[in-house]
Motif scaffolding. Structure first.
Motif, PDB file in Angstrom:
ATOM      1  N   ALA A 133       1.007  -1.456   0.245  1.00 40.35           N
ATOM      2  CA  ALA A 133       0.186  -0.389   0.061  1.00 40.35           C
ATOM      3  C   ALA A 133       0.771   1.573   0.291  1.00 40.35           C
ATOM      4  CB  ALA A 133      -0.939  -0.063   0.690  1.00 40.35           C
ATOM      5  N   HIS A 134       2.198   1.423   0.462  1.00 38.39           N
ATOM      6  CA  HIS A 134       2.705   2.445   0.871  1.00 38.39           C
ATOM      7  C   HIS A 134       3.550   2.544  -0.505  1.00 38.39           C
ATOM      8  CE1 HIS A 134       6.861   4.122   1.444  1.00 38.39           C
ATOM      9  NE2 HIS A 134       6.306   4.378   1.853  1.00 38.39           N
ATOM     10  N   ARG A 135       4.165   1.891  -1.216  1.00 39.36           N
ATOM     11  CA  ARG A 135       4.481   1.528  -3.007  1.00 39.36           C
ATOM     12  C   ARG A 135       3.413   2.189  -3.489  1.00 39.36           C
ATOM     13  NH1 ARG A 135       6.930  -3.530  -3.299  1.00 39.36           N
ATOM     14  NH2 ARG A 135       8.823  -2.885  -2.457  1.00 39.36           N
ATOM     15  N   LYS A 136       2.571   2.347  -3.664  1.00 40.59           N
ATOM     16  CA  LYS A 136       1.542   2.070  -4.589  1.00 40.59           C
ATOM     17  C   LYS A 136       1.243   3.717  -4.052  1.00 40.59           C
ATOM     18  CE  LYS A 136      -1.192  -2.153  -5.534  1.00 40.59           C
ATOM     19  NZ  LYS A 136      -2.461  -2.675  -4.970  1.00 40.59           N
ATOM     20  N   LEU A 137       0.402   4.001  -2.554  1.00 38.92           N
ATOM     21  CA  LEU A 137       0.878   5.626  -2.649  1.00 38.92           C
ATOM     22  C   LEU A 137       2.008   6.323  -3.201  1.00 38.92           C
ATOM     23  CD1 LEU A 137      -1.038   5.629   0.655  1.00 38.92           C
ATOM     24  CD2 LEU A 137      -1.874   5.935  -1.012  1.00 38.92           C
ATOM     25  N   MET A 138       3.151   5.333  -2.624  1.00 38.71           N
ATOM     26  CA  MET A 138       4.170   6.700  -2.676  1.00 38.71           C
ATOM     27  C   MET A 138       4.581   7.055  -4.479  1.00 38.71           C
ATOM     28  SD  MET A 138       5.187   8.079  -0.487  1.00 38.71           S
ATOM     29  CE  MET A 138       6.756   8.794  -1.276  1.00 38.71           C
ATOM     30  N   GLN A 139       4.117   5.618  -5.446  1.00 37.38           N
ATOM     31  CA  GLN A 139       4.074   6.053  -6.425  1.00 37.38           C
ATOM     32  C   GLN A 139       3.436   7.104  -7.289  1.00 37.38           C
ATOM     33  OE1 GLN A 139       3.396   2.194  -7.922  1.00 37.38           O
ATOM     34  NE2 GLN A 139       5.423   1.646  -7.822  1.00 37.38           N
ATOM     35  N   LYS A 140       1.784   7.518  -7.031  1.00 35.76           N
ATOM     36  CA  LYS A 140       0.836   8.672  -7.515  1.00 35.76           C
ATOM     37  C   LYS A 140       1.477   9.679  -6.388  1.00 35.76           C
ATOM     38  CE  LYS A 140      -3.092   5.120  -7.196  1.00 35.76           C
ATOM     39  NZ  LYS A 140      -4.145   4.973  -7.074  1.00 35.76           N
ATOM     40  N   ASN A 141       1.913  10.152  -5.419  1.00 36.47           N
ATOM     41  CA  ASN A 141       1.497  11.422  -4.683  1.00 36.47           C
ATOM     42  C   ASN A 141       3.230  11.417  -4.353  1.00 36.47           C
ATOM     43  OD1 ASN A 141      -1.052  11.451  -4.483  1.00 36.47           O
ATOM     44  ND2 ASN A 141      -0.523   9.856  -2.803  1.00 36.47           N
ATOM     45  N   HIS A 142       4.401  10.877  -5.147  1.00 34.38           N
ATOM     46  CA  HIS A 142       5.841  11.065  -4.713  1.00 34.38           C
ATOM     47  C   HIS A 142       5.925  12.895  -5.679  1.00 34.38           C
ATOM     48  CE1 HIS A 142      10.285  11.014  -5.055  1.00 34.38           C
ATOM     49  NE2 HIS A 142      10.118  10.369  -4.344  1.00 34.38           N
ATOM     50  N   PRO A 143       6.701  13.622  -4.525  1.00 43.53           N
ATOM     51  CA  PRO A 143       7.060  14.591  -4.844  1.00 43.53           C
ATOM     52  C   PRO A 143       7.379  15.464  -6.639  1.00 43.53           C
ATOM     53  CG  PRO A 143       7.672  14.844  -2.729  1.00 43.53           C
ATOM     54  CD  PRO A 143       7.524  13.744  -3.325  1.00 43.53           C
ATOM     55  N   ASP A 144       8.810  14.228  -6.643  1.00 39.81           N
ATOM     56  CA  ASP A 144       9.565  13.676  -7.915  1.00 39.81           C
ATOM     57  C   ASP A 144       8.589  13.998  -9.466  1.00 39.81           C
ATOM     58  OD1 ASP A 144      11.853  14.869  -6.621  1.00 39.81           O
ATOM     59  OD2 ASP A 144      12.199  12.226  -6.738  1.00 39.81           O
ATOM     60  N   ARG A 145       7.296  13.266  -8.662  1.00 35.74           N
ATOM     61  CA  ARG A 145       5.696  13.133 -10.967  1.00 35.74           C
ATOM     62  C   ARG A 145       4.782  14.052 -10.323  1.00 35.74           C
ATOM     63  NH1 ARG A 145       6.122   6.848 -10.940  1.00 35.74           N
ATOM     64  NH2 ARG A 145       7.958   5.888 -10.941  1.00 35.74           N
ATOM     65  N   GLY A 146       5.415  14.808  -9.692  1.00 35.67           N
ATOM     66  CA  GLY A 146       4.732  16.041  -9.058  1.00 35.67           C
ATOM     67  C   GLY A 146       3.292  15.747  -7.608  1.00 35.67           C
ATOM     68  N   GLY A 147       3.696  15.018  -7.213  1.00 36.04           N
ATOM     69  CA  GLY A 147       2.902  14.790  -6.147  1.00 36.04           C
ATOM     70  C   GLY A 147       3.585  16.059  -5.262  1.00 36.04           C
ATOM     71  N   SER A 148       2.390  15.830  -3.515  1.00 32.62           N
ATOM     72  CA  SER A 148       2.649  16.941  -2.506  1.00 32.62           C
ATOM     73  C   SER A 148       3.440  16.411  -1.657  1.00 32.62           C
ATOM     74  CB  SER A 148       1.341  16.715  -2.312  1.00 32.62           C
ATOM     75  OG  SER A 148       1.539  17.376  -0.659  1.00 32.62           O
ATOM     76  N   ASP A 149       4.371  17.037  -1.265  1.00 33.72           N
ATOM     77  CA  ASP A 149       5.188  17.087  -0.258  1.00 33.72           C
ATOM     78  C   ASP A 149       5.067  16.312   0.957  1.00 33.72           C
ATOM     79  OD1 ASP A 149       7.678  17.229  -1.761  1.00 33.72           O
ATOM     80  OD2 ASP A 149       7.846  19.377  -1.245  1.00 33.72           O
ATOM     81  N   TYR A 150       3.888  17.464   1.099  1.00 38.35           N
ATOM     82  CA  TYR A 150       2.991  17.171   2.641  1.00 38.35           C
ATOM     83  C   TYR A 150       2.574  15.569   3.080  1.00 38.35           C
ATOM     84  CZ  TYR A 150      -0.873  17.186   5.804  1.00 38.35           C
ATOM     85  OH  TYR A 150      -1.255  17.320   7.859  1.00 38.35           O
TER      86      TYR A 150
END
Length: 165
Positions: A133-150
């Motif tokens: 679950a952590h890996r899936k969410l990080m793939q969607k929300n990683h800052p390097d891919r336009g996701g939020s740092d928060y």
């Protein structure tokens, strides 16, 4: 004879203008330099227009527009990275963190229930389910891919809370 007088008049005017400019502040000098460059560009364009030699400029402009249109998809692909670099530059320039969400230094406390909720898991999930679950969410929300740092910090804290590492 008149040419000599005109030449002397131009030299005298240039001498007094140079004396005045040397006493001026750098802000005023920059303003005058900008006006001089824009004036010279305007005079050159006016001359080229009057003599009919402006065709090369329009051809160059057309090439530049075509190049920018071909380059646009590449630039849009790198837009999130460029935005992140620009944000870091502004933050460094003004000496404060102006990043969205306050950056990766999220130090809040998180309960186990809140951690399960963040990862979208039911209480009692296995270690493998937490990691997936952590890996899936990080793939969607990683800052390097336009996701939020928060959000990335919250997801990491949720994993750390549940795995107690």
């Amino acid at each position: 004879m008149i040419r000599i007088y005109l030449f002397l008049l131009v030299i005298i005017m240039a001498f007094f203008a140079l004396r005045k400019l040397l006493k001026a502040s750098p802000v005023i000098l920059a303003k005058y330099a900008r006006l001089l460059v824009l004036g010279l560009i305007g005079i050159a364009l006016l001359y080229l227009t009057a003599t009919g030699r402006l065709n090369w400029l329009f051809a160059l402009l057309g090439i530049a527009v075509a190049f920018m249109l071909r380059l646009m998809p590449v630039l849009l692909n790198y837009a999130p990275h460029l935005h992140r670099l620009w944000s870091e530059y502004i933050a460094a320039k003004y000496g404060s963190s102006q990043r969205q969400g306050g950056g990766n230094d999220f130090k809040g406390k998180m309960t186990v229930e809140e951690a399960y909720e963040v990862l979208g898991l039911k209480p009692g999930a296995s270690e493998q389910e937490i990691i997936v679950a952590h890996r899936k969410l990080m793939q969607k929300n990683h800052p390097d891919r336009g996701g939020s740092d928060y959000l990335a910090a919250k997801i990491n804290l949720a994993k750390k809370t549940l795995l107690k590492k």
